[in-house]
Design an enzyme around this catalytic site. Sequence first.
Site, mmCIF file in Angstrom:
data_model
loop_
_atom_site.group_PDB
_atom_site.id
_atom_site.type_symbol
_atom_site.label_atom_id
_atom_site.label_comp_id
_atom_site.label_asym_id
_atom_site.label_seq_id
_atom_site.Cartn_x
_atom_site.Cartn_y
_atom_site.Cartn_z
ATOM 1 N N LYS A 85 5.396 -29.173 -46.682
ATOM 2 C CA LYS A 85 5.243 -27.967 -47.508
ATOM 3 C C LYS A 85 5.869 -28.275 -48.865
ATOM 4 C CE LYS A 85 6.640 -23.250 -46.269
ATOM 5 N NZ LYS A 85 8.044 -22.971 -46.578
HETATM 6 C C1 E4P Z 1 7.293 -19.314 -46.138
HETATM 7 O O1 E4P Z 1 6.899 -20.329 -45.625
HETATM 8 C C2 E4P Z 1 8.673 -19.067 -46.602
HETATM 9 O O2 E4P Z 1 9.554 -19.725 -45.730
HETATM 10 C C3 E4P Z 1 9.122 -17.631 -46.657
HETATM 11 O O3 E4P Z 1 8.196 -16.727 -46.141
HETATM 12 C C4 E4P Z 1 9.699 -17.311 -48.001
HETATM 13 O O4 E4P Z 1 9.813 -15.966 -48.288
HETATM 14 P P1 E4P Z 1 11.082 -15.025 -47.983
HETATM 15 O O5 E4P Z 1 12.318 -15.816 -48.298
HETATM 16 O O6 E4P Z 1 10.873 -13.846 -48.859
HETATM 17 O O7 E4P Z 1 10.983 -14.685 -46.531
#
Ligand code: E4P
Length: 219
Positions: A85
């Site tokens: 990612k």
């Molecule tokens: C997605 O892969 C991220 O880990 C995550 O959803 C980030 O967003 P958040 O910190 O607002 O949950």
Amino acid sequence: MAILLDSASLADAAAAAELGFVGGITTNPALMARETGAPLTQLERLLTAFPAGPLCFQPVGDTASEMIDQARAAVALAPQRVVVKLPATLEALRAATALRAEGCHCALTAVYAPAQALLADEVGCKWIIPYVDRAARQSLGGLVVIDALAAILTALDSDTRILAASLKSSQQVVDSILHGAHDVTAPLDVLTGLAAHPLTESAVAEFAAAAAKAQAGAQ
Ligand code: E4P
């Protein structure tokens, strides 16, 4: 559609594996930092705690070369399961291009701009990951972003899928799918909340009471 867990916790991973409807896990450096041990060690533990399906790992670094090194080490743990990612920056896109050439699965994350979908498609990313609640908190409209990503990817006849992330409620999960996301990732409490409705609970209680009464009458 796939429903993924957004967590780096081993307890969450084990609980998600038991649920049956969770198809994989996404992590990020902030989630990894809440756990003990090095991120790669935690990734290895997560692969065991959640034994099937994709597991997203996000390298950190200022240069493509730093990200590539970490990504290679992560992918080596489970080449068919680990998805690298990477944030939608130019340096990370350089890393994604190199990793794709090696056959690694990649995802473009922290996405807010529709134009970033063009790049995810071009590089051959498995997923593009818009942050719905974070966008909403900035008054950007997370669902508007998904609308635009879906339109672009459809126009391109792209294989890249939209994985909606930063989801904080059942409603955001449902709305993301209705607006064109293919898959969703959310924390464990949001995933278990997908089954929750007070009328479902009262119906279950009613059926249990009726069954108990019938059983008592039969004795
Ligand atoms: C997605 O892969 C991220 O880990 C995550 O959803 C980030 O967003 P958040 O910190 O607002 O949950």
